[in-house]
Design a protein around this motif. Structure first.
Motif: not given
Length: 595
Positions: A52-58, A165-170, A295-297
């Protein structure tokens, strides 16, 4: 061990009970276990948050111009998170390795203590090799499960909860699509567990059987070679090994289906997410959604890991359940009845009485029938008779290795049942036909029954047993290490056991076929040593060579569990009865052998 063609095993008697037994062992270490599991959970949560942090960076990379400060910040956060996750995982592994080692030690200690509490009748019906397998293979498997499977289960459980839970946030749409994997995977695991459990049970039991066979064959390899029994032993080994191989192959085949099947299901979901995610991105015309899809993958790949890991864990738990049942069953075996009386005898004289004693190793097969006899203090009592007459059984009852079915045995008018077993056994020194010596120094072997004996007492006893000179010729003398391959003859071992009985200095003695397997010259040495040993002590001598017990104060002649005659040697010969018949048959055999 039952005949190999007649083995039959059932499914696990109670999987839940076996698991309860397994995890009950963690109770004493619950603080360490809870700490370990918390560290595992926290480390897993940090790993889950990483993508998730990596997603924010991307997202900072996708939007121009680049915000290098934000990218650097997220990079540092990622490094710190993964560093802490590594540290927590290392500490957790260290703690669980320590706990598993402690629990393995505890079970082996309990099994060892249990062996000393079991009645001898248990060992009449169970092989030593199977017992060793429970102490080694089964306990090792329990330790491995606690060390690996429990933390892995917590990690997998945390990931299965945390990743969605993290996937739901995406994206809630992609999340609902991906969760199809959970019921499919768990259903498949349940089916495999149901069908493979019985094979894991058989695998552990056949492993015990094969250990029993190996222990039996290799402990008697001289006999096997002498009778050219190698082929038969190998065939029997092949029979058990084939059954072990078959059960292991079936259990491993079924359990090995879990991971590739779960990976297959996960890959199908992965492909579906790619197609579904691309459709959502095009539909919503959202360039930032590309970072969300990547990120989801990543989460989908992470999600496959605990699902596959659960399959491996359930596989291991099945083996552990079988191992736990075997350890649990052994520890649940009934102990020898607890001694409730602790009478002792002051100034032991050595009068021994059998009053109407009846006994059978099995309840419906009595082999000692209403036996009565009195041995006066200091007398040498010889017990003779054909094989199966009940001679050794009398000794077993006298030592309380087995309890009489009816009647009583008295020492100085005190029933031995009113004494503790250790006290009753300490009244007798024993010299047996089988010269048992453990691997250790001669000194330790000699002082086995009386560790507090001085070296002077030990040397004096060895001189009386005609074995001191032999010991002084050995390298290391009394400190020489005895091993299986030590060049010590059967007769010399027997002299050492006589010296051991002298050092124990018990008020009464039992000598069971002590001269049955030695040459004539050594027999004279042993006989002289035994005469010195028995002097002034009530002694019971079981002998096949009737010439060695002519000077006995009384001779008990047994047949079919009953006393058919008793008296002195000359009196019994004069009667011309059963004893005279036994004696004359041995005399005739000796005469024929000389001719």
């Amino acid at each position: 061990m039952p005949p190999f063609g007649k083995m039959s095993y059932s499914k696990s008697k109670d999987f839940k009970k076996a698991m309860f037994f397994l995890f009950k062992s963690l109770k004493a270490y619950r603080i360490l276990v809870i700490l370990s599991l918390l560290l595992s959970a926290v480390g897993t949560v940090l790993s889950i948050m990483g993508p998730y942090v990596l997603k924010l960076m991307m997202e900072e990379v996708v939007v121009l111009p680049f915000d290098f400060d934000a990218i650097t910040k997220y990079g540092i956060i990622l490094v710190v998170m993964y560093a802490f996750a590594f540290g927590f995982s290392y500490i957790q592994n260290f703690i669980m390795a320590k706990v598993a080692a402690k629990i393995s030690e505890k079970y082996r200690t309990q099994i060892t203590a249990k062996i000393n509490r079991l009645p001898l009748s248990y060992f009449d019906h169970n092989s030593y090799g199977d017992l060793l397998s429970r102490m080694t293979n089964d306990v090792d498997l329990i330790g491995q499960t606690l060390n690996n499977s429990l933390p892995s289960f917590i990690t997998s459980f945390t990931m299965i909860i945390g990743i969605p839970i993290m996937m739901f946030t995406i994206s809630w749409e992609l999340t609902l699509f991906s969760l199809i994997e959970i019921p499919l995977a768990l259903g498949f695991i349940g089916i495999i567990v149901k069908f493979s459990q019985k094979y894991f049970i058989k695998q552990q039991q056949y492993l015990g059987d094969i250990n029993g066979h190996i222990e039996e064959i290799y402990s008697a390899h001289n006999v096997v070679k002498a009778f050219n029994g190698e082929s038969k032993a190998l065939n029997e080994f092949d029979q058990i090994n084939t059954k072990l191989k078959t059960s292991a192959r079936k259990s491993q085949f079924l359990s090995a289906l879990m991971m590739p099947s779960i990976n297959f299901i996960g890959n199908l979901i992965y492909v579906g997410i790619c197609v579904f995610g691309a459709w959502l991105a095009i539909k919503n015309n959202d360039i930032l959604f590309v970072a969300s899809i990547i990120t989801f993958l990543t989460y989908i790949k992470l999600f496959n890991q605990p699902m596959a890991q659960l399959g491996t864990i359930f596989s291991t738990l099945q083996s552990s359940a079988a191992a736990s049942e075997r350890v649990m069953e052994f520890l649940a075996e009934p102990d020898e009845p607890v001694d409730t009386n602790n009478k002792t005898i002051k100034n032991i004289k050595g009068k021994v009485e059998f009053k109407n004693v009846s006994f059978g190793y099995e309840k419906d097969k009595t082999i000692i029938h209403n036996f009565s006899f009195t041995a006066l203090p200091g007398q040498k009592i010889a017990i003779v008779g054909p094989t199966g007459a009940g001679k050794t059984t009398l000794v077993n009852l006298l030592m309380r290795f087995y309890e009489v079915d009816s009647g009583e045995i008295l020492v100085d008018n005190v029933n031995i049942h009113d004494m503790t077993r250790s006290y009753a056994r300490n009244l007798f020194g024993m010299v047996l036909q089988d010269t048992w010596l453990f691997e250790g120094t001669i000194r330790d072997n000699l002082k086995f029954g009386n560790p507090s004996a001085t070296d002077e007492e030990m040397i004096e006893a060895c001189k009386m047993a005609n074995v001191h000179h032999f010991i002084t010729t050995l390298p290391g003398n009394y400190d020489m290490i005895l091993k299986e391959d030590s060049m010590v003859s059967q007769g010399q071992k027997q002299l050492l056991t006589i010296a051991r009985a002298m050092i124990q200095n018990s008020p009464m003695l039992i000598l069971d076929e002590a001269t049955s397997s030695v040459d004539t010259r050594t027999e004279v040495l042993i006989q002289t040593a035994m005469d010195r040993l028995t002097k002034g002590r009530t002694s019971f001598v079981i002998a096949h060579r009737l010439s060695t017990i002519r000077n006995a104060d009384q001779i008990i002649v047994m047949a079919n569990g009953e006393v058919v005659e008793h008296g002195k040697h000359d009196e019994l010969l004069a009667k011309g009865g059963f004893y005279a018949s036994l004696y004359s048959s041995q005399f005739d055999e000796n005469k024929e052998a000389k001719e």
